[in-house]
Motif scaffolding. Structure first.
Motif, short mmCIF file in Angstrom:
data_model
loop_
_atom_site.label_atom_id
_atom_site.label_comp_id
_atom_site.label_asym_id
_atom_site.label_seq_id
_atom_site.Cartn_x
_atom_site.Cartn_y
_atom_site.Cartn_z
N TRP A 33 0.82 -1.22 0.00
CA TRP A 33 0.00 0.00 0.00
C TRP A 33 0.85 1.26 0.00
CZ3 TRP A 33 -4.58 -0.71 -1.69
CH2 TRP A 33 -5.21 -1.93 -1.48
N LEU A 34 2.02 1.20 0.61
CA LEU A 34 2.94 2.34 0.53
C LEU A 34 3.49 2.49 -0.88
CD1 LEU A 34 4.93 2.04 3.90
CD2 LEU A 34 3.05 3.61 3.34
N THR A 35 3.72 1.35 -1.55
CA THR A 35 4.14 1.39 -2.96
C THR A 35 3.06 2.05 -3.81
OG1 THR A 35 5.49 -0.59 -2.73
CG2 THR A 35 4.76 -0.02 -4.95
N LEU A 36 1.80 1.72 -3.55
CA LEU A 36 0.70 2.32 -4.30
C LEU A 36 0.66 3.83 -4.10
CD1 LEU A 36 -1.88 2.23 -5.98
CD2 LEU A 36 -3.15 1.62 -3.90
N ILE A 37 0.82 4.29 -2.87
CA ILE A 37 0.82 5.73 -2.61
C ILE A 37 1.96 6.42 -3.37
CG2 ILE A 37 1.22 7.48 -0.82
CD1 ILE A 37 -0.20 5.58 1.14
N THR A 38 3.12 5.77 -3.36
CA THR A 38 4.28 6.36 -4.03
C THR A 38 4.07 6.51 -5.52
OG1 THR A 38 5.74 5.40 -2.35
CG2 THR A 38 6.75 6.08 -4.44
N VAL A 39 3.63 5.43 -6.19
CA VAL A 39 3.45 5.52 -7.65
C VAL A 39 2.28 6.43 -7.98
CG1 VAL A 39 4.48 3.24 -8.00
CG2 VAL A 39 2.00 3.44 -7.83
N ALA A 40 1.28 6.51 -7.07
CA ALA A 40 0.14 7.39 -7.33
C ALA A 40 0.58 8.86 -7.36
CB ALA A 40 -0.94 7.19 -6.26
N VAL A 41 1.52 9.24 -6.51
CA VAL A 41 2.00 10.62 -6.50
C VAL A 41 2.69 10.93 -7.83
CG1 VAL A 41 3.59 12.25 -5.42
CG2 VAL A 41 2.23 10.72 -4.00
N GLY A 42 3.52 10.00 -8.32
CA GLY A 42 4.19 10.23 -9.59
C GLY A 42 3.24 10.26 -10.76
N VAL A 43 2.29 9.33 -10.79
CA VAL A 43 1.31 9.26 -11.87
C VAL A 43 0.42 10.51 -11.86
CG1 VAL A 43 -0.77 8.04 -12.59
CG2 VAL A 43 1.31 6.77 -12.13
N MET A 44 0.08 10.99 -10.66
CA MET A 44 -0.75 12.19 -10.55
C MET A 44 -0.09 13.37 -11.25
SD MET A 44 -1.95 14.16 -7.07
CE MET A 44 -0.24 14.52 -6.61
N MET A 45 1.24 13.49 -11.11
CA MET A 45 1.97 14.59 -11.72
C MET A 45 1.83 14.55 -13.25
SD MET A 45 6.02 15.48 -11.22
CE MET A 45 6.53 13.84 -11.80
N VAL A 46 1.96 13.38 -13.84
CA VAL A 46 1.88 13.26 -15.31
C VAL A 46 0.45 13.44 -15.79
CG1 VAL A 46 2.32 11.74 -17.26
CG2 VAL A 46 3.89 11.75 -15.33
N MET A 158 -7.96 -4.01 -6.78
CA MET A 158 -8.21 -2.85 -5.93
C MET A 158 -7.11 -1.81 -6.10
SD MET A 158 -10.13 -1.29 -3.83
CE MET A 158 -11.29 -2.54 -3.26
N ALA A 159 -5.85 -2.28 -6.19
CA ALA A 159 -4.74 -1.36 -6.39
C ALA A 159 -4.87 -0.62 -7.71
CB ALA A 159 -3.42 -2.12 -6.32
N ILE A 160 -5.20 -1.35 -8.78
CA ILE A 160 -5.37 -0.71 -10.08
C ILE A 160 -6.57 0.23 -10.06
CG2 ILE A 160 -5.93 -1.15 -12.50
CD1 ILE A 160 -4.21 -3.61 -12.40
N GLY A 161 -7.60 -0.11 -9.26
CA GLY A 161 -8.75 0.77 -9.12
C GLY A 161 -8.37 2.10 -8.53
N ILE A 162 -7.54 2.09 -7.48
CA ILE A 162 -7.10 3.34 -6.87
C ILE A 162 -6.16 4.09 -7.82
CG2 ILE A 162 -5.80 4.31 -4.93
CD1 ILE A 162 -6.84 1.96 -3.26
N TRP A 163 -5.31 3.34 -8.52
CA TRP A 163 -4.43 3.94 -9.53
C TRP A 163 -5.26 4.64 -10.61
CZ3 TRP A 163 -3.99 2.60 -14.78
CH2 TRP A 163 -2.85 3.04 -15.45
N GLY A 164 -6.32 3.98 -11.10
CA GLY A 164 -7.20 4.59 -12.09
C GLY A 164 -7.94 5.80 -11.54
N MET A 165 -8.31 5.73 -10.25
CA MET A 165 -8.97 6.85 -9.61
C MET A 165 -8.07 8.08 -9.62
SD MET A 165 -10.00 7.18 -5.59
CE MET A 165 -8.26 7.28 -5.14
#
Length: 538
Positions: A33-46, A158-165
């Motif tokens: 879940w910490l990995t998900l938060i980390t990649v989400a911050v980077g993906v959010m920027m792009v 679920m992880a991909i769901g949050i990533w897509g969100m």
């Protein structure tokens, strides 16, 4: 080399058992879940950058004295670099590890953004937009590769769901944030904002991300394959970008399309000959994976192509500011935020087929509803159709991604992530080009009659062309010094004609979404998802 390459796409039942739970993480590093938060911050920027820059373009043009063609290159340079590089960038992650490519992508994207904010000429802006696209291409597939390797199969959806969100919310929130920054600060702040976000993502990545790598990860590069695929992608994307200006019947459009087809054919032929290909063609023997790629293209055609005109409708027909227009799209954003994790849970419970088909049915209904919007439609009605569109897109964003990534072998998770992103980018470009042609055709055919029926003075051929171009984006071609009553008639004709074109474009998008319902029925749960979270780490 002449050996025929193959890809193992058998399900987990055909292989030796693989643990589905990740190895215990030491400290923070490698925790899912910490990995998900980390990649989400980077993906959010792009993802944010994909839409926030459009709001800043007029201010950039004024500040740097740029022409309209120059401003177009701010978008086209980024999009070309991103789309052409995605699959190759995914392969780099498979080869060197997704942690390394993610960190390089984050650092490079943030640095390029800062350089744009400091730029004093349009040429420098365009140059660093190319670098933004290249570094963004490194970041996006690596994010999916990290999620695939870190999460066990039962939690991947679920992880991909949050990533897509995060992607959906960032994409839809870009115009709102961009409007605030441009109006309250300056256009440079639109790029400077990526610096602290990138620094946070980089810090989290260094502390948390673990480098997972499959035992049989690629050890060499298919350089000719990279060149052929990049050339084919460039010709395809360039043709789609220029088709609205050149025209679909223009020889230049067809020349680039023909060059693209030739490039793809040569690429496919070469991939059967090389020992370690860029994209093993056996990957596409997986019907669900192939269906997932097609579904992602069709979804992007309907969604991004249709949404392209909605911004013109809100700002130019209803006279909203960029911030107000963004706020009116919040129902779409809200349903993406709420629906994506729920879609992930539903796909985990029943598989992707039913949620994907239901999502595309809802998308079809939403596009049909949007075809009924007119100059007098109220905010409540608009919000209902936007919300239904978000509700329909959520399971597709999540499910199609899982189908593509989950049906690819672990050692090709980066390539699969690149395929997913490339499919979405090409679909969006195709949707904008095709639906733009539909809009142009409708306006060209309807405007002369509407103009004459309103009793307005006849236009010369040159004036008619200029009026048509303005109306295609919802702008009323009112000359200076025209009496108020005549200006009101011109505005009414322009807006009514634009709405009729948007209605037809929305119906075409609905037809594309309806075809996607059938494609969704060919999908199924990722057969190789169990390989994730059990691979070795470095």
């Amino acid at each position: 080399m002449t050996s025929q390459s193959t890809v193992d796409i058998t399900g987990p039942e055909d292989k030796a058992p693989t643990p589905s739970d990740p190895a215990p993480a030491a400290g923070l590093r490698g925790r899912p879940w910490l990995t998900l938060i980390t990649v989400a911050v980077g993906v959010m920027m792009v993802a944010l950058d994909g839409t926030i820059v459009a709001i800043a373009n007029p201010a950039i043009a004024r500040s740097l004295h740029a022409s309209f063609a120059d401003v177009q290159w701010i978008t086209n340079a980024y999009f070309l670099a991103l789309a052409v590089s995605l699959i190759t960038a995914g392969k780099l992650g498979d080869r060197f590890g997704h942690r390394q490519t993610f960190l390089i992508g984050v650092a490079g994207f943030a640095a390029s953004s800062g350089a744009i904010g400091l730029s004093g000429s349009i040429a420098v802006v365009v140059t660093f937009r190319v670098f933004q696209g290249l570094f963004g291409a490194l970041l996006m597939p690596a994010a999916l590769g990290l999620l695939r390797a870190t999460f066990p199969a039962e939690r991947l959806n679920m992880a991909i769901g949050i990533w897509g969100m995060v992607i959906g919310a960032s994409t839809a929130g870009g115009p709102i944030l961009g409007g605030v920054l441009v109006e309250r600060v300056n256009w440079q702040s639109v790029f400077f904002i990526n610096a602290p976000v990138g620094a946070l993502a980089l810090l989290l990545g260094l502390l948390i991300l673990r480098d997972h790598r499959a035992a049989n990860a690629p050890r060499s590069f298919d350089l000719l394959g990279i060149a052929l695929l990049s050339g084919a992608m460039f010709c395809l994307v360039w043709a789609l970008i220029k088709a609205p200006a050149w025209g679909w019947g223009d020889g230049r459009t067809w020349a680039f399309l023909a060059a693209s087809l030739l490039g793809f054919a040569l690429f496919a032929l070469w991939e059967t000959k090389v020992g370690e290909p860029l994209i093993p063609l056996g990957l596409f023997r997986s019907v669900p994976l192939s269906a997932g790629v097609v579904l992602m293209v069709l979804m992007a055609v309907a969604f991004l192509g249709g949404l392209f005109f909605v911004t013109f409708y809100l700002q130019n027909v209803h006279g909203m500011s960029p911030i107000s227009a963004g706020l009116h799209l919040l129902p779409l954003t809200g349903m993406l935020i709420v629906g994506s994790p729920l879609a992930g849970a539903a796909i985990t419970a029943v598989g992707p087929r039913i949620p994907l088909a239901a999502g595309m049915v809802a998308t079809t209904a939403a596009m049909v509803g949007m075809s009924t919007l007119d100059t007098g439609t109220g905010s409540l009605t608009m919000s209902l159709w936007f919300a239904l569109l978000g509700l329909g897109l959520a399971p597709v964003m999540v499910g199609a991604t899982e189908v593509i990534v989950g049906n690819a072998p672990m050692e090709l998770s980066g390539v699969a992530g690149g395929l997913q992103q490339a499919a979405m980018q090409i679909g969006g470009s195709l949707g904008t080009a095709v639906l733009g042609a539909v809009m142009a055709s409708k306006v060209d055919s309807a405007l002369p009659g509407n103009w004459q029926h309103a009793g307005l003075p006849p236009l010369t051929p040159a004036q008619a062309d200029q009026a048509s171009e303005a109306v295609q984006v919802g702008v009323a071609p009112v000359p200076q010094g025209v009496p108020e009553a005549v200006a009101a008639k011109i505005t009414s004709v322009a807006h009514d004609t634009f709405v009729s074109g948007m209605s037809l474009a929305s119906l075409v998008a609905a037809g594309v979404a309806a075809v996607a319902v059938l494609v969704a029925l060919l999908t199924k749960r990722g057969q190789n998802a169990e390989a994730g979270a059990g691979v070795g780490h470095i």
